[in-house]
Design an enzyme around this catalytic site. Structure first.
Site, PDB file in Angstrom:
ATOM      1  N   SER A  89     -53.395 -15.295  28.717  1.00 58.10           N
ATOM      2  CA  SER A  89     -53.419 -16.517  30.164  1.00 58.10           C
ATOM      3  C   SER A  89     -52.295 -16.647  30.693  1.00 58.10           C
ATOM      4  O   SER A  89     -52.275 -17.472  31.642  1.00 58.10           O
ATOM      5  CB  SER A  89     -54.261 -17.868  29.294  1.00 58.10           C
ATOM      6  OG  SER A  89     -55.497 -17.708  28.765  1.00 58.10           O
ATOM      7  N   GLU A 103       0.685  -1.167   0.049  1.00 56.13           N
ATOM      8  CA  GLU A 103       0.062  -0.011   0.012  1.00 56.13           C
ATOM      9  C   GLU A 103       0.932   1.233   0.023  1.00 56.13           C
ATOM     10  O   GLU A 103       0.293   2.092  -0.612  1.00 56.13           O
ATOM     11  CB  GLU A 103      -0.966   0.080   1.268  1.00 56.13           C
ATOM     12  CG  GLU A 103      -2.216  -0.937   1.256  1.00 56.13           C
ATOM     13  CD  GLU A 103      -2.911  -0.930   0.338  1.00 56.13           C
ATOM     14  OE1 GLU A 103      -3.307   0.312  -0.175  1.00 56.13           O
ATOM     15  OE2 GLU A 103      -3.535  -1.878  -0.334  1.00 56.13           O
TER      16      GLU A 103
END
Length: 762
Positions: free
Chosen positions: A453, A175
């Protein structure tokens, strides 16, 4: 006259130049401020690391040899000769392992060589390198995320000492070959790129140094313009003036973008090493270093999972360049080029956004902010990755099937799942939606929905605590009419619109009979029922209205888990917790309030309730789920369905784990699914996948067992096997006897046939 004009023109030009210079000076000064005020945070802030619970290996642990090897691979252990940290060798059922140095909540363990024998079902033995038996060995806890104090991002900060020596050299070679000598920009490279860009009339080539790439990644957007490139160059030179090359290289290694994991960006080589190879950065070999360096140029284009051939070509190009520049030898490069990519499959459950959010909230609740702002904290959580994966698999398997069954097929269902260990209050798994790997609305924590419930065990517990009721107590499953405060009459109905008349309390709960429950709740009183919620762990009392008795109270799944955890824990309340402990960078523990254990309900009443909840799984609304569990496993639970079939719930527990499941739509539209049809399959899927022990608690001395008719509640002939059930009642309770044998009523039998048929079709 002309002289005056020229003089005025010169003054204007000079003024404009001075203004431009001043503006440039201010702009450069502002960039200098940005660099000095923000970049130091990136460079020196060490994130808080968050860990799952360690895997405790011991003899008879139900973990097969193959599953054990999978746990080693999950932690990035490599199959080899087992001579280095992080390696293992398997010979059939025998393993030789060199465990890594690891930090635990109570200290650091140095590298350790162990021998493990496992068969098809369980761990058989544990020994050290000298053959001495070990009672227990801990596999290091998995790193599940990082809390980055400055930018809130997930990454792994790697200090220079933990970076493979080949990595910086490879980055420079590929790079930025002049990294060690330039001042932030490479003028010759810029001139070459500028000529190409001028010819093209647009930005086509770049000449970015590593420092410029670092600036772009941390400070700038990804636009390709001359203005942004100029700003990038200025900031790169400013960075070079403030930091050494070693500091800049380390910052680059920790910051650069290297891929995407769903919505999570992979920044830094430390996180990329875990993401692609499943192991720490300092354990990478040359071929793996070359691959990561290669994909810097284009993480999407060179994605090794999506484009393996392209990634191999790029890796081998990097290796050839390294050999050409004498960074490695030609022999080393050639050997590395022959190696496979080595990329591990993306492990489901490697990212846990719902659980991670729960951890964040508990940290903020239990610890001082100034303590949490310290660098390098270690957070040890109760997350069990194996249980979490079972929960996520259940979601992936069941929700598509449930989508096809729901009332409206235009909308996809959502869900939440929570798994706890009741005795400790540890939350070991959490799913916040049908896409567990995607951060977003966390339904497990924030979706308040009517529980239907699921409220009934609270009502029945309040009744049992009065001492006036027991499992055989007769209730009337008949019409109910209640005058409300506004003058209207409330007439609840059973789900099946059928009334059964007299029936025992145990059947009313197991079959989830609404009318019998309402009559019981009205007899006990709304106030005791509402207070029971607070006692069980809810931080507020629900409104004392008759509809409370049928679940007209909105709770989040985690609040439901807190309440049912008290049932599973024998009536003791212990706050649920995700965080086990937090230590500082030097291993010192941070102080936090310890979860207090307190009595939430009468343990004798809770025992009777839990025996009845076990009947829910045998004869009641949970029996379809129980059929999917291992034979002989005793569980207890309850289904819940809100009005118009909008919410589907199931909460239940074994002797080791509690699971709460919710299924519904975010817009609260009907699903067409009851609790048994929607949430129960999720619940049973999870429960069948994780190691369980049966719910079994010794009967209190003040109780005795009675065998009664499920239909009538009367003590009946034990030979009537289809109808007789064992229940716990207070010792000395006078029960009525009958010589009749009650077969299962037609409605119950028809429902069983229907459930069997639905399971067959599924």
């Amino acid at each position: 006259m002309n002289h005056d004009r020229q003089s005025r023109r010169r003054r204007i030009v000079l003024g404009a130049l001075l203004i431009a210079l001043a503006a440039a000076f201010i702009y450069i000064g502002w960039l200098e401020y940005v660099i000095t005020s923000q970049f130091k945070d990136l460079q020196w802030s060490v994130p808080t690391q968050v860990y799952a619970r360690p895997l405790e290996l011991r003899a008879e642990l139900p973990l097969s040899a193959d599953d054990f090897e999978q746990e080693l691979k999950r932690r990035g252990y490599r199959a080899s000769r087992a001579t280095q940290s992080g390696t293992y060798r398997r010979r059939g059922s025998r393993f030789e392992i060199v465990l890594r140095k690891a930090r635990f909540a109570d200290g650091i363990r140095e590298p350790l060589s162990v021998r493990v024998v496992a068969n098809r079902n369980a761990i058989v033995s544990l020994q050290d390198a000298q053959g001495r038996e070990l009672p227990e060995v801990l596999l290091e806890p998995l790193l599940i995320g990082n809390l980055f104090p400055v930018r809130g991002e997930d990454r792994i900060i790697v200090p220079p000492g933990d970076v493979p020596v080949q990595l910086p050299a490879a980055l420079k070679a590929i790079e930025d070959r002049n990294f060690d000598t330039h001042g932030g920009i490479d003028l010759m490279a810029i001139l070459r790129a500028a000529r190409a860009n001028l010819r093209a009339g647009r930005v086509e080539q770049g000449a970015s140094t590593l420092t410029q790439q670092l600036v772009k990644s941390y400070f700038l957007d990804q636009s390709r313009s001359f203005r942004r490139k100029a700003r990038e160059a200025i900031m790169a030179m400013q960075l070079e003036s403030h930091y050494t090359k070693t500091q800049l290289m380390n910052a680059y290694i920790n910051e650069i973008y290297l891929g995407q994991d769903g919505e999570r960006a992979i920044h830094g080589f430390g996180l990329a090493s875990r993401f692609y190879f499943g192991k720490p950065l300092d354990e990478l070999v040359l071929s793996e270093v070359a691959l990561l360096v290669g994909i810097v140029r284009g993480p999407s284009y060179y994605n090794p999972r999506a484009q393996p051939e392209r990634a191999i070509a790029r890796r081998n190009f990097v290796l050839a360049r390294l050999a050409e520049l004498k960074v490695v030898t030609e022999k080393e490069a050639a050997a590395a080029a022959k190696a496979p990519l080595g990329v591990v499959p993306r492990v489901a459950g490697s990212y846990y956004p719902a659980y991670f959010e729960y951890v964040r909230r508990q940290l903020q609740r239990d610890y001082h902010r100034k303590d949490l702002n310290q660098a390098g904290l270690k957070v040890f959580t109760n997350l069990d990755p194996r249980v979490q994966e079972a929960a996520e698999r259940a979601v992936g398997e069941e929700l598509p099937r449930l989508d096809a069954r729901q009332k409206s097929r235009k909308r996809r269902l959502e869900n939440a799942l929570i798994v706890t260990m009741p005795e400790s209050g540890d939350v070991v798994a959490m799913v916040g939606g049908r896409k567990p790997q995607v951060a977003g609305f966390n339904r497990a924590l924030d979706a308040k929905r009517p529980i239907g419930s699921l409220v009934k065990p609270v009502v029945y517990l309040a009744a049992l605590e009065t001492g006036q009721y027991h499992a055989a107590s007769p209730l009337n499953d008949g019409p109910v009419e209640v005058r409300l405060a506004d003058g209207k009459n409330w007439r609840p109905q059973n789900f099946d619109r059928v009334t059964l008349g007299p029936l025992p309390l145990v059947r009313a709960l197991a079959d989830s009979r609404n009318l019998a429950t309402v009559q019981l709740g009205l007899e006990v009183g709304l106030a005791p029922v509402a207070r029971k919620f607070s006692a069980l762990g809810l931080d507020r009392e629900p409104a004392q209205v008759p509809s409370l008795l049928l679940g007209a109270v909105e709770l989040t799944p985690v609040e439901v888990a807190q309440i049912y955890n008290a049932f599973a824990n024998g009536g003791k309340h212990r706050p649920l917790r995700a965080v086990q402990s937090v230590t500082t960078s030097d291993g010192s523990p941070l102080q936090a309030p310890q979860p207090a254990l307190r009595a939430a309900a009468n343990p004798i009443a809770v025992y009777q309730l839990n025996r009845m909840l076990a009947e829910v799984m045998i004869r009641g609304t949970g029996r379809a789920g129980a059929a999917r569990l291992p034979a002989g496993l005793v569980t207890a639970g309850k289904s819940g369905t809100s009005s118009d079939l909008r919410d589907s719930w199931f909460a239940g527990f074994s002797g080791s784990h509690l699971v709460v499941a919710w299924v519904g739509h975010d817009d609260n539209s009907p699903t067409g699914l009851t609790g048994s049809q929607g949430a129960l399959p999720l619940w049973s899927n999870v429960m069948s996948e994780i190691a369980q022990k049966s719910w079994h608690v010794p009967m209190p001395a003040s109780l005795e067992e009675a065998r009664i008719s499920y239909a009538s509640g009367l003590v009946t002939d034990p030979d009537c096997v289809q109808d007789v059930i064992p229940v716990a009642v207070p010792r000395g309770t006078l029960l009525e006897h009958t010589d009749e044998c009650y077969p299962p009523d037609f409605d119950t039998l028809a429902e069983r046939v229907r459930n069997w048929w639905e399971r067959l079709i599924d």
